[in-house]
Design a protein around this motif. Sequence first.
Motif, short mmCIF file in Angstrom:
data_model
loop_
_atom_site.label_atom_id
_atom_site.label_comp_id
_atom_site.label_asym_id
_atom_site.label_seq_id
_atom_site.Cartn_x
_atom_site.Cartn_y
_atom_site.Cartn_z
N ARG A 1 0.82 -1.21 0.00
CA ARG A 1 0.00 0.00 0.00
C ARG A 1 0.86 1.26 0.00
O ARG A 1 0.34 2.37 -0.19
N GLU A 2 2.15 1.10 0.22
CA GLU A 2 3.05 2.25 0.40
C GLU A 2 3.94 2.51 -0.82
O GLU A 2 4.72 3.45 -0.80
N VAL A 3 3.87 1.67 -1.83
CA VAL A 3 4.83 1.79 -2.93
C VAL A 3 4.12 1.79 -4.28
O VAL A 3 2.99 1.34 -4.41
N ASP A 4 4.83 2.30 -5.28
CA ASP A 4 4.37 2.22 -6.66
C ASP A 4 5.57 1.81 -7.52
O ASP A 4 6.65 1.50 -7.00
N GLY A 5 5.37 1.80 -8.81
CA GLY A 5 6.44 1.38 -9.70
C GLY A 5 7.68 2.25 -9.55
O GLY A 5 8.81 1.76 -9.68
N GLY A 6 7.48 3.55 -9.27
CA GLY A 6 8.62 4.43 -9.09
C GLY A 6 9.46 4.06 -7.89
O GLY A 6 10.70 4.09 -7.93
N THR A 7 8.79 3.69 -6.80
CA THR A 7 9.50 3.27 -5.58
C THR A 7 10.28 1.99 -5.84
O THR A 7 11.44 1.86 -5.43
N ILE A 8 9.64 1.04 -6.51
CA ILE A 8 10.30 -0.23 -6.81
C ILE A 8 11.54 0.01 -7.66
O ILE A 8 12.62 -0.55 -7.42
N GLY A 9 11.41 0.88 -8.67
CA GLY A 9 12.57 1.19 -9.52
C GLY A 9 13.69 1.83 -8.74
O GLY A 9 14.87 1.51 -8.94
#
Length: 460
Positions: free
Chosen positions: A154-162
């Motif tokens: 719930r705290e991350v998106d693709g940008g965070t993963i990258g």
Amino acid sequence: MNADKQNVFFDPDLIRRYDCAGPRYTSYPTAVQFHEGFGEAEYRAAAVRSNAEGRALSLYFHLPFCNTVCYYCACNKIVTKDRSRAAPYLQRLHREIAMQGGLFDVGRKVEQLHWGGGTPTFISHAEMSELMEVTGRHFELIEDGEYSIEIDPREVDGGTIGLLRRLGFNRLSLGVQDFDPRVQKAVNRIQGEAETLGVIDAARGAGFRSISVDLIYGLPHQSVASFAATVDKVIAAAPDRLSVFNYAHLPERFKPQRRIASADLPSAAEKLAILEDTIGRLTAAGYVYIGMDHFARPDDELAVAQREGTLYRNFQGYSTHADCDLVAMGVTSIGMLADTYSQNVRTEPEYFERVDAGRLPVFRGVELSPDDRLRRAVITDLICHFRLDYARIERAYGIVFADYFEPELQALGALQIDGLLVLEPGGIVVTPAGRLLIRNICMTFDAYLAAAQGGYSKVI
């Protein structure tokens, strides 16, 4: 001494008979034996011995912040929606990193790194980048180490993963617990399937090498059928590892759990049935039972290490880096240097006070005796590999196993009669039915257990 590590047998009667409380053996001696006679001076002395041994390093960072409270959680955490709360904590963590880094010889490589919590992804992208930069300034991070992080989908998106991948992380674990909306509402963790599965897909696309999913059984409103639906969805997502934890309802110890109504919890019989069904589904899908709560795909590093006899267990669970000293930073974190365990202070004010005074925030620990080291080796072999080779222990520790552990071997006789293990001339082999009860077997070798004052979770 051969044992089929992929074979685990669920025996309900045996489990009911042995379902007592006991240590998880992420260390031996366990944290119950830590004492405040071990402090900063003792830790610094251990660092000197650690330098003399020159092993590689593993780093653990505790980031305690969470945006919301999950009612089942028993972790050390700070629940706040104020993201600025992280900045003062991170300032002190950077200082601790500098102090810790100064203790270790230049050239000692960091092969393993882990961010845990709390919710490490609570902090901003800039704060993540700075934390890794500060770490690299004071420790020698190898380019392709085993760098892992716990995330809340719930705290991350693709940008965070990258970003995490660019910072060097190549493994992640994410909490699912249960996809059932009724269960999620009861434990205050509303988490959609699409966002969770999207994070798994994003991590794969970014090149993460290992993805682990956490599930919890025994939560309110769960049934065999409802939890099976979650398990099947997780299997379809094909994570590399799974952890299937038993919810321990201890509202007298953990205040958030008081929001969970005991009447909504599944019965003990239903919990066992959920576990049995889950084990059946995971093993049918090809996952290997590693031990305790953990399953892995046959080609995952944990499964490979278990087959090769190199699997280890530490405060993050099962590990492939038995040859590392563990340097732990942040509130309540637990480290392992040379022949010692140590723990940092538990609260943010104490942590700030110690670090601001230029002191390492270690407040308790234990130095292992020769007997501790011997018993730790025995327990580690059993809990990691479901077998024990007497000759290996005798060579390493200069004992005659049958003489040194005569009372323990007599006690294991009863477990052999019950079918948990086989006492062979050259060692111990845990049976498929005994693997789920490995903690009970390890408890036989625990010299401190009889005097311990409780505080342990149920073994199943």
